[in-house]
Design an enzyme around this catalytic site. Sequence first.
Site, short mmCIF file in Angstrom:
data_model
loop_
_atom_site.label_atom_id
_atom_site.label_comp_id
_atom_site.label_asym_id
_atom_site.label_seq_id
_atom_site.Cartn_x
_atom_site.Cartn_y
_atom_site.Cartn_z
N ILE A 173 13.96 -43.50 21.92
CA ILE A 173 13.58 -43.27 20.54
C ILE A 173 14.35 -44.29 19.73
O ILE A 173 15.56 -44.46 19.93
CB ILE A 173 13.89 -41.81 20.12
N SER A 174 13.67 -44.99 18.85
CA SER A 174 14.32 -46.08 18.11
C SER A 174 15.42 -45.54 17.22
O SER A 174 15.38 -44.41 16.78
CB SER A 174 13.29 -46.81 17.25
#
Lengths: 829, 247
Positions: free
Chosen positions: B94-95
Amino acid sequence: MSRAGLVAVAILSAAILAYEVLLMRLFSILWWHHFAYMIISVALLGFGASGTALAFARERLLPRFAAWFAAGAALFGLTAVLCFAVAMRLPFNALAILWEPEQLLWLGLAYALLVLPFFFGGGAIGLAFSRAPDQIGRTYAYDLVGAGLGALGIVTLLLVLPADAALRCVASLGLLSAALALAPFRGRRTQVASLALTTAAFLVPAWLPAGLLSLHPHISEYKGLRTALLVPDARVLQERSHPLGLVSVVESPTVPFRHAPGLSLNYLGEPPPQIGVFTDADSMTAITRFNGDLASLEFLDHTTSALPYHLLRAPKVLVLGAGGGEQVLLALFHQARKVDAVELHPHVAGLVAGDHADFAGGLYARPDVDVHIREARSFAQSTGDRFDLIQAPVLGSPGGAGATQGLHENHTLTVEGLRDFLNILEPDGILSVTLWLKLPPRDAPKLLATVITALEQLGVREPGEHIALIRSWKTMTLIAKKTPLTDEETARVRAFADERSFDVSYLPGIAAAEANRYNILEGEPFHAAAMALLGPDRQDFIERYKFAIAAAADDRPYFFDFFKWRSLPELFALRTQGAASMLDMGYLMLFSTLAQAVVLSIVLILAPLVLRRRHFGGTAPKARVMAYFLALGLGFLLLEIAFIQRFSLFLGHPLYSVAVMLTGFLVFAGAGSALSPATMQAFARRSERSWAALGPLPAIAAGIAALAVVYILVLPPIFDALIELPDPAKIAISLALVAPLACLMGMPFPIGIAHLARDDQDLVPWAWAINGCASVVAAVLATLLAMHFGFTAVVLLAAAIYLAAPAAMAGVAAASPESRTALVSGSGP
Amino acid sequence: MGLMRTPTLLISALCLAAASLVLHAQERKDEMDGMIAAIAAHAQDAGPAVPGGGIDPAVLQAMRTVPRQEFVPDDVRAQAYEDQPLPIGFGQTISQPFIVALMTDLLDVAPDEKVLEIGTGSGYQAAVLSPLAKEVYSVEIIPELGERATNVLKRFGFANVRTKVADGYYGWPEAAPFDGIVVTAAASQIPPPLVEQLKPGGRMVIPVGGAYFAQQLMLIEKGADGKVTTRQLLPVQFVPFTRAGTK
């Protein structure tokens, strides 16, 4: 020591070196090359640790030498397998080190596990040195020859066995060594133990569960192969092991690969079906389905690599690094009259030519396509052909992967390499290099600097008239000619770029406003870099640039090393905002490896002095002993690594270079070690003076230094003159050149040990520890120094170290003249 | 006395549980505030990469409405609000929140617009887009990830997000054209169908970079004439060369 004991030493040495090489292969598949290098370099300090442990325990172990040697060898065999099996299951995520400090715990655990095999193996060998220091010459000779054969053997084994299967063989060798060490003894229990170990040595490869060493479940989930296999219906069709890398072939029928680096956004078609080919579970290339219909290859004409074909007609093409054949297809699409495809990895070429030949449309069987399993530079140096186009397809890792290629030597992208390629072009021929686009630019400026320097060395006065640089959103292609680009050619470059919405970053006569139209970059740094590098302030620009972009050369063949220390504080401070991808992990990994090795070495070397001060007897000055064996460890590895690199170009294949040169160095050094007593005797007969307490050491050191310096001067012209010889001849010549140097290099260590043996036997394992630690430090230092100062500087430094070494030993030898007498006469404990 | 004890215990237990929930909620709020502050601070330092010198307050507000901890696996939940990428399994991450904020800001979504996301991943980006856009369509190729994200999005009421497990190369032609497209999967090429499904005047945002590396961002804009231009943005104020006369 008995002959069986000496052979046991040789077998164990072979197994240890094979294990070292194998671990690099295994962890390069599981993780990435530089993390593998870091972990294994630190693990090798197990040698040093074993010497330190022996310094404390020597007196207790020696009375039952054979049993303890066998225990060490057997434990090496067992831990070689078990420690690797546990280490590969650790949840260590190398990529997350910058974000998650807890990864350091897993890294520490990996170190602790992998140190054990080297500790046990090194301990057994160190014990053998302590057992019979008067026979150190012979023992060391068996050690070195064994190691040399181990290097050759593992490279050969990896040609036929996968790495995890080869690991079982290494374990067997450890057990076999243990069995052999016990064999000469007549006691019943000893004989039973020897027999049991022999049986285990042969059964272990078969008995170990298949899943214990299976790599696939433990390959990093962030590597391309693992990601590709997550797609529904994707599966591995086949795998082939090779010392150059594990090749995995993947089909993905539901979601095709569509591999087309830098494809124009104007192109609306879809690439044909492809098969993915991964090397060491990453670095994908693709085999494209080809049924003879050239129209299906149109997508390739919409990549930046296609530029040179729009300036040529029916060219004769040389493709460097053909991979899955994509650039060969591009050449055929553009009606190339002949294509020579060079590919280093035989399995990759074999996939296109053999197993998947039908899928590839018989690409490599065509009469107009010739495939050469060669290293690119070596091919260029030995071919008599001339080409209209030399095409180097996308090189390097895609941006953002942490620049893990920084440490790989690359002899294609050096000034000398590009000169070689330009020299085999027709007068109006084109050299074309395609790289991934990285921001801020570092590949492109460095390539420009290297090409410009190469052109200047060929007598070109205005390099700016001879090059063009275009870019898409993902790739950039630089073309260079020996003759200036004509007006028609520059017009065609513009037209090609405009049709595909590529930007022209540099062209003779380009205006700045032209350079940033489709793929807009703040400040258009590629154009700015090109103008600066072609202008009068080139050196100043290179100096001020925050990445290392000076032209790469054969002496410093690290094109993908862009690190500058002065940028680190700024980049590190910005790492959580996106600067992490600009940090060249390769260099930092190397530096941190060196730092770890130095700190741990200091602890290991000083520990006996601090903790066992009273019992560390003898007359030898400790500081001089330390200096001497440190010098030997540093000098040996520095020279070995530098000359392996030197010969790699001549031998034309990185595998030959490492296998042949490593084996050659070790075997001939072993011969030198075996000759050291005779050398000492010969010298003693000639001189009885007190200053001759050192024996032949000064002469040997001077010989090493002189040969090293002479080789710096004479090897390049020798290589140039003989480069076109067939490979077996070049191997023989290389070994002949290495022999005298390596032979001399094998002498100082046993001579030094012999000097200690008489009155300072406590110091023998300590000297082994010092030498082991110094070797690890030197291996890392050699690469770091070469990156900064070049391999010539590494050789000169090693020569200076060897010259200084006898001075350190002078104090030791003078303190114990009886040892010299004993060594010469062959008598001793 | 014994009869009085049970209700007392029950009430005490309920009060404790309520207090714990309140404390927990306060902790999450504090973490959320910290994350938003970190994003705002990074945006200020990022220079020209962030248009207007800061992230649109609407984007930050949208991020406040998304419980990020629900979109990450249990073993990294404690770090959900730290400004770093986190693993979500299957080789994906997940960024980091700053990059999500920047991508959303660059997309410049209006309340009546339709957005496509290629690479649902954790579902977090789709959740952040949900309050900003009229409709969000999200495609994921890995079935396990797609199903997990769909469940989380549904559970937390992001009703205007539609997801499917499919090959993202072809976009979502039935729902096209889109005002904005965000491509989160590692891209070696930009699929032509996505360019076709982008409306004239629309924007596409693509992060370029590997897992665990805060990505560089590419913005693709489609002009009124259908031609596309790209713009690469470094989310960090870093100039590669120093001027003459300085160090």
